[in-house]
Design a protein around this motif. Structure first.
Motif, PDB file in Angstrom:
ATOM      1  N   ILE A 161      26.420  25.051  32.494  1.00 37.00           N
ATOM      2  CA  ILE A 161      25.860  23.850  33.129  1.00 37.00           C
ATOM      3  C   ILE A 161      26.959  22.811  33.237  1.00 37.00           C
ATOM      4  O   ILE A 161      27.578  22.448  32.249  1.00 37.00           O
ATOM      5  CB  ILE A 161      24.681  23.288  32.323  1.00 37.00           C
ATOM      6  N   GLU A 214      14.007  30.325  37.019  1.00 37.65           N
ATOM      7  CA  GLU A 214      14.153  29.052  36.313  1.00 37.65           C
ATOM      8  C   GLU A 214      15.412  29.055  35.453  1.00 37.65           C
ATOM      9  O   GLU A 214      15.920  30.112  35.073  1.00 37.65           O
ATOM     10  CB  GLU A 214      12.934  28.809  35.409  1.00 37.65           C
ATOM     11  N   ILE A 215      15.893  27.845  35.156  1.00 35.55           N
ATOM     12  CA  ILE A 215      16.988  27.658  34.203  1.00 35.55           C
ATOM     13  C   ILE A 215      16.374  27.061  32.945  1.00 35.55           C
ATOM     14  O   ILE A 215      15.548  26.146  33.024  1.00 35.55           O
ATOM     15  CB  ILE A 215      18.079  26.705  34.754  1.00 35.55           C
ATOM     16  N   GLU A 262      23.541  34.376  31.081  1.00 39.40           N
ATOM     17  CA  GLU A 262      23.854  33.070  30.511  1.00 39.40           C
ATOM     18  C   GLU A 262      24.448  32.233  31.631  1.00 39.40           C
ATOM     19  O   GLU A 262      25.131  32.747  32.513  1.00 39.40           O
ATOM     20  CB  GLU A 262      24.851  33.236  29.385  1.00 39.40           C
ATOM     21  N   ARG A 263      24.190  30.958  31.599  1.00 35.03           N
ATOM     22  CA  ARG A 263      24.630  30.103  32.702  1.00 35.03           C
ATOM     23  C   ARG A 263      25.332  28.887  32.163  1.00 35.03           C
ATOM     24  O   ARG A 263      24.867  28.273  31.210  1.00 35.03           O
ATOM     25  CB  ARG A 263      23.399  29.673  33.508  1.00 35.03           C
ATOM     26  N   CYS A 275      14.883  23.538  34.672  1.00 34.37           N
ATOM     27  CA  CYS A 275      15.042  23.508  36.126  1.00 34.37           C
ATOM     28  C   CYS A 275      14.177  24.604  36.745  1.00 34.37           C
ATOM     29  O   CYS A 275      14.200  25.754  36.299  1.00 34.37           O
ATOM     30  CB  CYS A 275      16.523  23.724  36.467  1.00 34.37           C
ATOM     31  N   ARG A 310      17.039  25.996  28.569  1.00 35.39           N
ATOM     32  CA  ARG A 310      17.965  25.731  27.466  1.00 35.39           C
ATOM     33  C   ARG A 310      17.425  26.425  26.223  1.00 35.39           C
ATOM     34  O   ARG A 310      16.231  26.334  25.915  1.00 35.39           O
ATOM     35  CB  ARG A 310      18.086  24.228  27.231  1.00 35.39           C
ATOM     36  N   HIS A 365      22.538  27.512  28.039  1.00 38.94           N
ATOM     37  CA  HIS A 365      21.596  27.587  29.157  1.00 38.94           C
ATOM     38  C   HIS A 365      21.570  29.006  29.694  1.00 38.94           C
ATOM     39  O   HIS A 365      22.609  29.682  29.737  1.00 38.94           O
ATOM     40  CB  HIS A 365      21.995  26.602  30.262  1.00 38.94           C
ATOM     41  N   VAL A 366      20.370  29.441  30.107  1.00 40.22           N
ATOM     42  CA  VAL A 366      20.199  30.799  30.618  1.00 40.22           C
ATOM     43  C   VAL A 366      19.390  30.765  31.907  1.00 40.22           C
ATOM     44  O   VAL A 366      18.556  29.875  32.112  1.00 40.22           O
ATOM     45  CB  VAL A 366      19.490  31.700  29.572  1.00 40.22           C
ATOM     46  N   ALA A 367      19.681  31.736  32.778  1.00 42.94           N
ATOM     47  CA  ALA A 367      18.883  31.914  33.988  1.00 42.94           C
ATOM     48  C   ALA A 367      17.811  32.960  33.673  1.00 42.94           C
ATOM     49  O   ALA A 367      18.119  34.043  33.163  1.00 42.94           O
ATOM     50  CB  ALA A 367      19.775  32.384  35.136  1.00 42.94           C
TER      51      ALA A 367
END
Length: 199
Positions: free
Chosen positions: A197, A147-148, A194-195, A168, A150, A140-142
């Motif tokens: 989750i 927005e988030i 990178e985020r 998101c 995949r 997952h990335v911001a």
């Protein structure tokens, strides 16, 4: 690739859960596991001898620092060198008792650095980078839009601009319908980070 570490099942559990440096006996056991894999795979019916060769060479390194035989670049088969890069990348993405897991970008950056230091094949890491990009599928990335998203595919045109699906909105709500974007074709949207989750 799937079988090369099967022999780790014969390494004592206490060594595998060690939070610090392995004791001498633990290091010796880990360095022997490719030999155990070689024996098991060589005895298996229907497997190509190449499979056993790759399994025993996957922990070898171009600079000679690997195991079990301290082979150097020209002595390591190309498939084993590629599998070694994939193995290191996957290991970095997974948590270990002595360290946290890395994100895809961090893991790929480290693989590139290891190739520069002679611990991984540069050719193999380039192939891995072409296949995976800097952000692995499923991560997952911001986005710069807030927005988030995949990651659903690597881009053939830009390692740092994958194909993503928004999951998101900036307000934290799930978007209506599916919104897929190939970031390599969009100049105005980029990845901020990178985020992780929480599931």
């Amino acid at each position: 690739a799937l079988l090369h570490d099967a022999a780790m099942a014969w390494v004592r559990e206490e060594y595998l859960s060690e939070k610090g440096p392995l004791p001498k006996a633990g290091r010796a056991a880990v360095r022997r596991h490719p030999l155990w894999a070689l024996k098991a795979l060589s005895d298996a019916d229907g497997l190509s001898p190449s499979v056993a060769l790759w399994a025993i060479q996957i922990h070898e390194r171009p600079d000679g620092s690997g195991y079990p035989f301290a082979l150097r670049s020209e002595e390591i088969s190309r498939p084993a060198a590629l599998l070694a890069a994939v193995d290191v990348f996957c290991a970095l993405l997974s948590p270990r008792p002595h360290r946290r897991e890395l994100g895809g970008r961090e893991a790929m950056d480290l693989c590139v650095r290891l190739a520069g230091e002679g611990q991984l094949s540069g050719e193999a890491v380039k192939a891995l980078l072409r296949a995976v990009g800097l952000y692995p599928v499923g991560s997952h990335v911001a986005l710069s839009t807030g927005e988030i998203a995949r990651v659903i595919a690597a881009s053939a045109d830009a390692y740092d601009r994958p194909v993503v699906s928004v999951v998101c909105s900036p307000s934290g709500l799930a978007p209506r319908g599916s919104r897929v974007m190939d970031l390599s074709r969009l100049d105005g949207i980029s990845i901020d980070r990178e985020r992780s989750i929480t599931r």
